[in-house]
Enzyme design. Structure first.
Site, PDB file in Angstrom:
ATOM      1  N   ASP A 115      19.576  25.760  17.991  1.00 43.60           N
ATOM      2  CA  ASP A 115      20.815  26.076  18.705  1.00 43.60           C
ATOM      3  C   ASP A 115      20.849  25.480  20.106  1.00 43.60           C
ATOM      4  OD1 ASP A 115      21.540  27.783  16.532  1.00 43.60           O
ATOM      5  OD2 ASP A 115      20.226  29.316  17.348  1.00 43.60           O
ATOM      6  N   ASP A 134      24.855  32.165  15.832  1.00 45.00           N
ATOM      7  CA  ASP A 134      23.905  31.802  14.802  1.00 45.00           C
ATOM      8  C   ASP A 134      23.759  33.027  13.896  1.00 45.00           C
ATOM      9  OD1 ASP A 134      21.887  30.401  13.417  1.00 45.00           O
ATOM     10  OD2 ASP A 134      20.352  31.383  14.626  1.00 45.00           O
ATOM     11  N   ASP A 185      19.326  32.044  18.887  1.00 43.93           N
ATOM     12  CA  ASP A 185      17.952  32.400  19.247  1.00 43.93           C
ATOM     13  C   ASP A 185      16.945  31.309  18.949  1.00 43.93           C
ATOM     14  OD1 ASP A 185      18.113  32.615  16.454  1.00 43.93           O
ATOM     15  OD2 ASP A 185      16.433  33.992  16.413  1.00 43.93           O
TER      16      ASP A 185
END
Length: 1218
Positions: A854, A486, A850
Site C-alpha cells: 500500500d 486495504d 497496513d
C-alpha cells in the site's frame, strides 16, 4: 533528459519522473553583474533581498542566455503548477588530480561499462567534466547526447548478462578512483544547519521583512510598548521555529549518520577482497555479504540468497527473501527482464540483512547499484529535505486574500497622502503616517495564529495514537470525501485462521479436511507443499515470516531446523533449512524436506514456488502456492478439476481466503542442473493439488466505522490484492455495499489477434436462501431495474480488468469509478494509479492500509494512514498506533475542525485589520490616530490572546453529513467579511459624525495642549461649550479627542464580538463554551473594555488618553456596539451559515458543483441505459482511450481527454511561499 534543439538552451531533467525539471543555460555577463552590484548598494541591499526571493530574476539580470553546453549557470524550473525556480552554478571536475596516469586517447574508454555516461562526459585531452548538483543529486554533461545525465548509479540499460559479466569480478582500482571522483561519496549527509543560517532564513521571510518595516514605522512614531510586544512575540515565534528546525536537522542527521560509518568488504579485480568504509563504495563494486549488515547502498544480488527486513522503507517488519539476478543471455534491460518484480533481486539501502544463504559457490555477493542520495533511503531523506509544495485551495486562497488586504492598505496609503498633503503637513510626517495606515490591514500575528490551529490538531491526534509527519495535510483531511481501504489487516483481522483443505485426486475435489476437528493433516503432496512452500526463516530458534505463511506451516504441525549433513543434498549450503514432522504431525514416510531454491512471492506475480528434496529420495520436487486463478494457469489442464471455478466461488463468496497449491517432480538428478533452472522452467506443467481455505474475520471496529462514514456521506472503496469474490463478500458483510444494493462485475479482456478489447458486465444477485451463497444470473433487460439505479449499484473488478480499461477504455473509466467500490487482485502500481484516477475526478482521497503493497497509494493519496506499530512510518503522512480503522473518522473530524478553525482565524484577523483600518482612516480625516495604549489593548490583550486560543476548540464527536467549505474565496465567507465590514463602517461613521453633534462636543484635537493645561477639575459631567476658545492650530498625529474616545470602545467591542461570531461550534466543532480558555479570555476582554468605558479613574483616562464624557453617551456607545453584534450574529448564523438556504439559492439559480465526479453522477443519473448489465462491449478500433458505444452512450457523455491531476499533494508551509 529531453533536449529542446532550439539553440540548445533548454532541456528536461528526469523526464516522466516526479521531480521533473526544466533546465535553461545562461552565461555570466560582467557589465550586467556590475550594474546589479551598484543597484544593490544604492538600494541598501533591497535588490539583493528581491534576488534572494526570486532567484530567476537574479539570473535574468546578471546573465545572458546561451546553449547549455557553454553555460556557467543553469536556471532550473519545476514542471508542476507552482513552477519554482532554482539557480545552480556549473562546476568542473578534473581527472588530472588523480594519482595515476589516465589515457587521453578519445577512443579509449575510462570505465569498462559501455553504457556508462562517464565515458561520454569526460572531455579529452582536457580530462575534465562539467556537472551541477541539484537537491543532493549530481548531474554531468553528456558531450554526445548534449544533455545533463544523472550519475551515482548503474544505467538501467544494462542487461542481466552485462551486470554478471561486466561487474561480476569487481572493478579495477583505477576505475574505482575515476568513479569516486565523478559520482562523489556514497554518503547520505544531512548537514546540521547552523543556528545563524536558520535565523537568517526565517528573518528574510517576506512576511517578517514586512513586519520589520512595520515595527520601524511604529517605533519612529513612539509606539514603544506595542512595538516591543510585537518584537517579543516575533522573537519567540522565530526562536521556536528555529529550535524546531534545528531539532529536525539534528534528528535527521543522527538518523542517517550511522549509514555513513558502515565497514564493508568488496572484491577488487585482480586484487581480491578488501575492507573499506562504505562511503568509498561506487556503482559497480562487488559487495560481499558475510551475515547481518545494515545496507549502505542499493545493490542487486548476483549470487546466493538473503533475507532482509525492509521495515525502514515499508513500515512492515516482515522478513523478505531476496534471490539472485538470473544469468540470462538476452540483451533486454535487467529491470524489464524481471518486469515489475525486479525488486526481489534488489537489496535497498537502509534495510537490514538478517540472514544470508550462500549458493555453495562462494559467499553471497551483490553489485552496488546506486549510492548516496540516489538510493531508496536517500530518496526518502530527500523527500523530507525538499518536500513538495502543498496544493490545497486554502493556501492559494489565503495568498489571494492577503493580496486583497494589501491592496486595501495601498488605498489607505494614497488616502492618507491626500489628506495630509491637503492640510499642508510636512512631507516626512505625511509619508510616515501614510505608511502607518498601509501596515494596519495585514495583521502581524497571522502566521502564528494559523500555525496554532495545526499544532492544536496535531496534539489532539497524538493523544488518539495518530502521529503526523506532515502537519500541513491536517487541514486537507477536512475535505476528504472518499476513503480507500486495504482489506487484509485493515478491514479484516491480520491473522488468518485455518479452516480446512480441499485436496484433489483424479481431476476431482475430495472431501474437505477441517482443521476445526483437531485432526492432523494427512501426509501427501498437499501436506508437503504446505510444509515447504513459504518464505519463513529460522532466526534465533524462532520461526518468523509472513502471518499467512506462519498459519499455513503451523497447520501441518511440522517444525523447522537448521540444515544438517544427514539430510542436506551434496553441494547445498549450510544455511538451507530442513523441515521435519513434529510430534503432533500425521505419520509420514518422509523424515525431512530440504528447501534448495526459492522463488519468492510478489504481489505482481501472485504466486511463489520452491524446489525441495525429500529425505531419502533421489528426485527434486517443485511446490507452488498462490492465487487460485494464477496457480491453475501453470497446471496441466487435465489435473485441474472441471468444477474449479464453481468450487472456488463457493468459498470466496462466503468470505474465505483461498490459496491454491500445485506440485511437480523434476526429471533431473543433478543439483547443479536444479540450481541453474529459471523460474519459467520451474513453474510449468504442474499438477494441481487442491485448495487451502483460511478464514479472515472482520475486525469488530470495521462495521461501525464504515457505517459512520456512510452516514457522513463519505464514500468507501476497497482496494485489495485478494480474490474478487472474497472481496465482494467482505464488502457486503462489512456494510460497504449496503443491503439491497446490486454488485455489477466488470470484466475486461485484452485485444486478441482477431478480436478487439472487450468489457463484459455481469450482475451478481443473492439467492433466495438467505443470501449466503451467490451466483451469476442472466437478466432480460440491459440495466438495473427501476428504483434501483443511482447509488444502489456498485461496480467490482480485478486489477487485470482495471488495467485493460485504463489502456483501451479510458473514456469509460470515470463512469465506472464514480460507482466503483470493489477493486481486487490489485498490484501496488495499480493501487497508486487508482488513487490518482479518483483524484482526477476531484475527490479528496484518503487511503488506509497496513502493508508494503500500500506504500505507493498511501503516498499518492491526499491523506495516507498507515496502520503500523512504528510511531513514524515513512510510508505515509499519518500513522496510527491502533491497528484498526477507527483512526479514519478521528482524522477526518480533526481535519474538519482544523479547517474550520483556520477559516475562523483568517476571517477574524481580516476583520480585525479592517476594523482598525476604518477607525484609523476616520481619525486620519482630522489628522489623528489612536493612542499607544489603545492599540496595545486591542492588539495584545485582546486580539493576540483570543486568536491564539480560538483554534483550541475540540472536534465535534459526530461526523456531519457534509464537509466544511474548502476555499476562502467562497460566497458565504466573502459575504461574511463584506457584510461585517459594512456593519463596522456604518456604526463607526455614524458614531464619528454623531459625536460632533453633541452639545458638549468641541474640537479638542486643535488645541489639546491648552485643554490639558486648563483641565484642573476631572469630572464626568464637565460642561464644555462649543464656543470654547483656544489655540486653533491643527496638530498632526494628536490623540486626545472625543472622536477617538468614542471610536475606541466601539472598535474594541467589535473585535471581541466578531471573535465570538466566527468561532462557531457545531457541526464541525464542539460548542464554544467547551473551549474554556478562549471563553474566559473573551469574557475578560469584554469586561475590561466595559470597565474602562464606565470607569471614573483619572489615571485610566490619562493612561488610555481618553476624554471624560457623560454617562448617557457611554451607554449609547455600548448599545450601538451590542446592536451591531446582534445584527452581525443574526446575519452570520441565520443566513450566511444556513446550509439549507444556500442549497435553495444554488438550486434556484442553477449553480452546480464543478467537481468532475458530481458532473458524472448527474449525467449518469439521467441516462436510463446506465449501468449496462449482461452484455459485452468492444473497443471500436483497439486504440487506447477510445470507446464509443452508441447503444447507451451519447457524445455529450464522453469525457474530455485525460486531465491533469488536480489534487497533487504538497507539503510546504504557506507563509514560506509568500
Amino acid at each position: 533528459m529531453e533536449v529542446d534543439c532550439k539553440k540548445g538552451q533548454r532541456a528536461v531533467l528526469n523526464p516522466g519522473e516526479e521531480n521533473e525539471l526544466e533546465a535553461f543555460g545562461y552565461r555570466s555577463h560582467t557589465v550586467r553583474s556590475a550594474l546589479c552590484f551598484i543597484a544593490s548598494v544604492l538600494t541598501c541591499g533591497v535588490l539583493l533581498l528581491v534576488f534572494y526571493w526570486r532567484p530567476q530574476w537574479r539570473v535574468w539580470a546578471t546573465c545572458v542566455p546561451c546553449p547549455l553546453q557553454e553555460a556557467d549557470t543553469v536556471l532550473l524550473r519545476t514542471m508542476d503548477e507552482f513552477q519554482r525556480y532554482m539557480r545552480k552554478k556549473v562546476l568542473c571536475l578534473y581527472l588530472s588530480t588523480l594519482k595515476f596516469p589516465i589515457s587521453k586517447n578519445p577512443g579509449e574508454p575510462l570505465v569498462a561499462d559501455r553504457h556508462s555516461v562517464i565515458n561520454k562526459a569526460i572531455l579529452k585531452p582536457e580530462l575534465e567534466l562539467r556537472c551541477i548538483q541539484v537537491q543532493k543529486i549530481r548531474y554531468v554533461w553528456d558531450n554526445l547526447e548534449k544533455q545533463f545525465q544523472k550519475v551515482g548509479l548503474l544505467e538501467d540499460s544494462n542487461s542481466c548478462y552485462d551486470i554478471h559479466h561486466t561487474y561480476g569480478l569487481g572493478l579495477t582500482s583505477e576505475e574505482q578512483e575515476v568513479r569516486r571522483l565523478v559520482c562523489g561519496p556514497n554518503a547520505i549527509e544531512v548537514e546540521i544547519q547552523p543556528i545563524w543560517k536558520l535565523l537568517v532564513k526565517q528573518v528574510l521571510n517576506p512576511f517578517y521583512v514586512f513586519q520589520a518595516f512595520t515595527l520601524i514605522l511604529w517605533l519612529s512614531q513612539g509606539y514603544l510598548e506595542y512595538s516591543v510586544a510585537i518584537i517579543i512575540l516575533s522573537v519567540i515565534s522565530i526562536v521556536l521555529t528555529v529550535y524546531d528546525l534545528r531539532q529536525q536537522s539534528v534528528n535527521l542527521h543522527n538518523l542517517v549518520e550511522e549509514h555513513n560509518k558502515v565497514r564493508v568488504t568488496i572484491n577488487i579485480k585482480d586484487k581480491g577482497l578488501q575492507e573499506l568504509e562504505s562511503r568509498l563504495l561506487v556503482p559497480g563494486d562487488v559487495l560481499i555479504l558475510p551475515g547481518k549488515l545494515s545496507l549502505p547502498c542499493d545493490a542487486v544480488l548476483i549470487d546466493g540468497n538473503c533475507v532482509v527486513n525492509e521495515g525502514m522503507l515499508t513500515g512492515e517488519s516482515i522478513p523478505v527473501t531476496k534471490t539472485p539476478l538470473p544469468q540470462s543471455e538476452n540483451t533486454m534491460p535487467w529491470k524489464s527482464h524481471s518486469l515489475e518484480d525486479y525488486r526481489r533481486h534488489v537489496l535497498f539501502c537502509g534495510t537490514e540483512v538478517i540472514q544470508v544463504k550462500p549458493s555453495g559457490q562462494g559467499p553471497v555477493r551483490a553489485i552496488v547499484l546506486q549510492i548516496g542520495y540516489n538510493t531508496a533511503k536517500g530518496d526518502l531523506v530527500r523527500s523530507i529535505l525538499y518536500p513538495q509544495p502543498l496544493n490545497f485551495k486554502l493556501y492559494s486562497d489565503a495568498f489571494k486574500f492577503i493580496v486583497l488586504l494589501a491592496c486595501l492598505g495601498i488605498l489607505g496609503f494614497f488616502y492618507a497622502l491626500g489628506v495630509y498633503m491637503y492640510h499642508g503637513v510636512p512631507a516626512r510626517d505625511t509619508m510616515t503616517m501614510a505608511l502607518l495606515l498601509l501596515t494596519v490591514t495585514v495583521p502581524p500575528v497571522l502566521p502564528a495564529a494559523l500555525t496554532a490551529g495545526i499544532v492544536y490538531a496535531q496534539k489532539r491526534l497524538q493523544r488518539k495514537g495518530i502521529f503526523c509527519m506532515s502537519p500541513q495535510r491536517i487541514n486537507m483531511c477536512g475535505q476528504i470525501n472518499l476513503v480507500c481501504f486495504d482489506k487484509t489487516g485493515t478491514l479484516t483481522e491480520d491473522g488468518l485462521d485455518l479452516w480446512g483443505t480441499v485436496p484433489t485426486a483424479d481431476n476431482c475435489f475430495q472431501e474437505v479436511h477441517s482443521f476445526v476437528s483437531g485432526k492432523a493433516l494427512p501426509w501427501g503432496p498437499l501436506c508437503a507443499a504446505m510444509a515447504s512452500c513459504h518464505s519463513l526463516i529460522l532466526l534465533d530458534g524462532t520461526v518468523q515470516g509472513d502471518p499467512l505463511d506462519l498459519k499455513m506451516f503451523e497447520g501441518t504441525a511440522w517444525k523447522m531446523e537448521d540444515c544438517s549433513v544427514q539430510y542436506c543434498a551434496v553441494g547445498t549450503s549450510d544455511s538451507n533449512v530442513i523441515l521435519k514432522p513434529g510430534p503432533r504431525a500425521s505419520e509420514s514416510p518422509v523424515e525431512a524436506i530440504t528447501v534448495l531454491r526459492q522463488f519468492p512471492f510478489s504481489s505482481g506475480l501472485q504466486r511463489m514456488s520452491v524446489v525441495a528434496q525429500l529425505a531419502g529420495g533421489d528426485r527434486f520436487h517443485v511446490y507452488m502456492k498462490g492465487a487460485p486463478e494464477t496457480v491453475a494457469r501453470f497446471c496441466r489442464l487435465e489435473t485441474v478439476p472441471k468444477n474449479f471455478s464453481q468450487e472456488l466461488r463457493t468459498y470466496t463468496m462466503q468470505g474465505f481466503r483461498v490459496i491454491a497449491l500445485a506440485h511437480k517432480a523434476l526429471k533431473m538428478g543433478a543439483l547443479s542442473e536444479v540450481l541453474s533452472l529459471t523460474r519459467d522452467e520451474v513453474e510449468s506443467e504442474l499438477t494441481f493439488l487442491g485448495l487451502l481455505i483460511m478464514e479472515n474475520r472482520l475486525k469488530k471496529e470495521t462495521k461501525p466505522v464504515l457505517k459512520e462514514l456512510s452516514e457522513a456521506r463519505i464514500r468507501t472503496v476497497m482496494i485489495t490484492g485478494d480474490n474478487l469474490q472474497t472481496a465482494i463478500t467482505v464488502a457486503k458483510n462489512s456494510g460497504m455495499v449496503p443491503q439491497g444494493s446490486r454488485v455489477i462485475l466488470v470484466e475486461a479482456k485484452e485485444p486478441e489477434e482477431f478480436a478487439p478489447a472487450s468489457v463484459t458486465w455481469q450482475l451478481v444477485e443473492n439467492q433466495a436462501n438467505g443470501g449466503v451463497r451467490e451466483t451469476y444470473v442472466n437478466i432480460g433487460n440491459s440495466s438495473v431495474p427501476d428504483g434501483e439505479g443511482g447509488s444502489c449499484y456498485h461496480f467490482a473488478m480485478s486489477g487485470k480488468s482495471y488495467q485493460v480499461l485504463f489502456q483501451h477504455f479510458y473514456s469509460l473509466l470515470p463512469k465506472i469509478l464514480v460507482n466503483g467500490t470493489i477493486f481486487a487482485r490489485m498490484s501496488p502500481g495499480q493501487k497508486s494509479s487508482l488513487v490518482e484516477e479518483f483524484q482526477k475526478l476531484n475527490y479528496y482521497v484518503g487511503m488506509c492500509g497496513d502493508g508494503a503493497n500500500d506504500c505507493g497509494a498511501l503516498k499518492m493519496a491526499h491523506a495516507g494512514i498507515s496502520l503500523s506499530e512504528q510511531e513514524a512510518s515513512v510510508a505515509s503522512p499519518f500513522t496510527s498506533k491502533t491497528a484498526n480503522i477507527e483512526c479514519v473518522p478521528h482524522l477526518i473530524k480533526e481535519g474538519r475542525a482544523a479547517l474550520v478553525s483556520s477559516f475562523g482565524v483568517f476571517k477574524y484577523l481580516t476583520m480585525y485589520g479592517i476594523i482598525q483600518f476604518i477607525g484609523t482612516s476616520l481619525l486620519y480625516w482630522q489628522l489623528q490616530l489612536f493612542g499607544n495604549y489603545q492599540y496595545l489593548m486591542q492588539d495584545v490583550a485582546i486580539t493576540l490572546m483570543v486568536c491564539l486560543t480560538m483554534s483550541s476548540t475540540q472536534a465535534c464527536p459526530k461526523l456531519a453529513p457534509y464537509r466544511p467549505a474548502g476555499q476562502l474565496l467562497s460566497p458565504s465567507l466573502l459575504l461574511s467579511v463584506i457584510l461585517n465590514s459594512c456593519f463596522t463602517c456604518i456604526v463607526q461613521i455614524c458614531a464619528f459624525l454623531f459625536v460632533k453633534q453633541q452639545p458638549w462636543y468641541f474640537e479638542v484635537y486643535r488645541c489639546s495642549e491648552c485643554f490639558l493645561a486648563n483641565q484642573m477639575d476631572f469630572s464626568m459631567n464637565v460642561s464644555l461649550g462649543r464656543n470654547w476658545t483656544g489655540n486653533a492650530t491643527l496638530t498632526p498625529g494628536s490623540i486626545l479627542s472625543f472622536e477617538s474616545t468614542t471610536l475606541w470602545p466601539i472598535t474594541t467591542i467589535n473585535c471581541i464580538t466578531v471573535a465570538f461570531i466566527f468561532s462557531k461550534g457545531k457541526p464541525f466543532r464542539k460548542p464554544i463554551y467547551t473551549n474554556y480558555i478562549f471563553s474566559f479570555l473573551l469574557l475578560s476582554a469584554l469586561s475590561l473594555t466595559i470597565f474602562i468605558l464606565f470607569s471614573d479613574f483619572q489615571d485610566i483616562y490619562r493612561g488610555m488618553e481618553f476624554i471624560p464624557t457623560i454617562t448617557s453617551w457611554r451607554v449609547l456607545i455600548l448599545v450601538a456596539a451590542l446592536i451591531q453584534f446582534c445584527v452581525a450574529f443574526f446575519v452570520e448564523d441565520a443566513i450566511l451559515q444556513n446550509r439549507e438556504l444556500w442549497l435553495l439559492i444554488k438550486k434556484e439559480f442553477g449553480f452546480y458543483s464543478k467537481s468532475q465526479y458530481r458532473n458524472w453522477q448527474k449525467k449518469l443519473a439521467e441516462d436510463s441505459t446506465w449501468p449496462p448489465t449482461n452484455r459485452t462491449d468492444y473497443s471500436d478500433d483497439g486504440k487506447n482511450g477510445v470507446y464509443v458505444n452508441l447503444g447507451y452512450e451519447s457524445p455529450q457523455q464522453i469525457p474530455k481527454e485525460k486531465g491533469e491531476l488536480r489534487g497533487q499533494t504538497t507539503e510546504e508551509p504557506f507563509f514560506t511561499r509568500l
